[in-house]
Enzyme design. Sequence first.
Site, PDB file in Angstrom:
ATOM      1  N   CYS A 140       0.795  -1.263   0.062  1.00 54.05           N
ATOM      2  CA  CYS A 140       0.046   0.018  -0.204  1.00 54.05           C
ATOM      3  C   CYS A 140       0.868   1.309  -0.065  1.00 54.05           C
ATOM      4  O   CYS A 140       1.559   1.465  -0.942  1.00 54.05           O
ATOM      5  CB  CYS A 140      -0.826  -0.076   1.152  1.00 54.05           C
ATOM      6  SG  CYS A 140      -2.567   1.136   0.918  1.00 54.05           S
ATOM      7  N   HIS A 184      -3.529  -5.889   1.266  1.00 57.67           N
ATOM      8  CA  HIS A 184      -2.848  -5.727   2.533  1.00 57.67           C
ATOM      9  C   HIS A 184      -3.132  -7.261   2.858  1.00 57.67           C
ATOM     10  O   HIS A 184      -3.899  -7.801   3.878  1.00 57.67           O
ATOM     11  CB  HIS A 184      -3.575  -5.123   3.606  1.00 57.67           C
ATOM     12  CG  HIS A 184      -3.522  -3.321   3.694  1.00 57.67           C
ATOM     13  ND1 HIS A 184      -2.218  -2.813   4.087  1.00 57.67           N
ATOM     14  CD2 HIS A 184      -4.096  -2.469   3.003  1.00 57.67           C
ATOM     15  CE1 HIS A 184      -2.267  -1.697   3.882  1.00 57.67           C
ATOM     16  NE2 HIS A 184      -3.345  -1.254   3.349  1.00 57.67           N
ATOM     17  N   GLU A 237      -1.008  -8.756   4.854  1.00 52.53           N
ATOM     18  CA  GLU A 237      -0.964  -9.080   6.391  1.00 52.53           C
ATOM     19  C   GLU A 237      -2.078  -8.954   7.521  1.00 52.53           C
ATOM     20  O   GLU A 237      -1.983  -9.392   8.597  1.00 52.53           O
ATOM     21  CB  GLU A 237       0.203  -7.850   6.933  1.00 52.53           C
ATOM     22  CG  GLU A 237      -0.556  -6.438   6.876  1.00 52.53           C
ATOM     23  CD  GLU A 237      -0.479  -5.780   5.647  1.00 52.53           C
ATOM     24  OE1 GLU A 237      -0.785  -4.445   5.750  1.00 52.53           O
ATOM     25  OE2 GLU A 237      -0.293  -6.300   4.459  1.00 52.53           O
TER      26      GLU A 237
END
Length: 230
Positions: free
Chosen positions: A86, A203, A205
């Site tokens: 990002c 994302h 994560e």
Amino acid sequence: MRAGVIRFPGTNRESDMAYALELATGRAPDMLWYTDRDIPQLDLLVLPGGFSYGDYLRAGAIAARAPIMRAVRDHAAQGRLVLGVCNGFQILTEAGLLPGALIRNASLTFVCRIQALKVATSKTPFTGGLAVGDVLKVPLAHHDGNYTADADLLASLEDNDQIVFQYCDIDGTVTDTANPNGSTSSIAGIVNERRNVLGLMPHPENRVDGAQGGTDGFRLFESIAHRVAA
């Protein structure tokens, strides 16, 4: 695998990234500060998401000139891995470590949703554990995620197999309606020509633990860890 996560003023995903890395490697990453000039020898450097410097000027433009970026360039020049997610992707393009630019979403609105991603190549140190055509469902949250490349750059990315992820429908079909931000050729992530620097907008994560609603993102971190350990 020994990893490091860089914190810039305004980043907000560094803890999420650290959790994902520790889950995949069994080792907590080093937490680095944007003013650091000397960093340890690491296998992977990560630039996490957020809004570094409030996205003033352009998203990532100020962070790209932070003192630690010299060390990031040296790390990449040594063939070591760099991952930008990002805002981290935006910083890497602003720093010239990845080609192209990330501009305002075509809708001119902030987009936040679970997004399907198609794996476009497995020939990178990041995606060797994935198969071409695999579909990962991960969150995205951005206002300036519209990856823009002119015709010559797009042809180069395609010829060199540098497009790593594309936005797609749940069945893996790349369509305009599945593109959340207007990105050229539905590009969600690319690597540099040397293939050791990866930038992506979504994302992963935030999709590594069942408590987050899914674990598709974990597959990327697991793939990286296995490659480094090989």
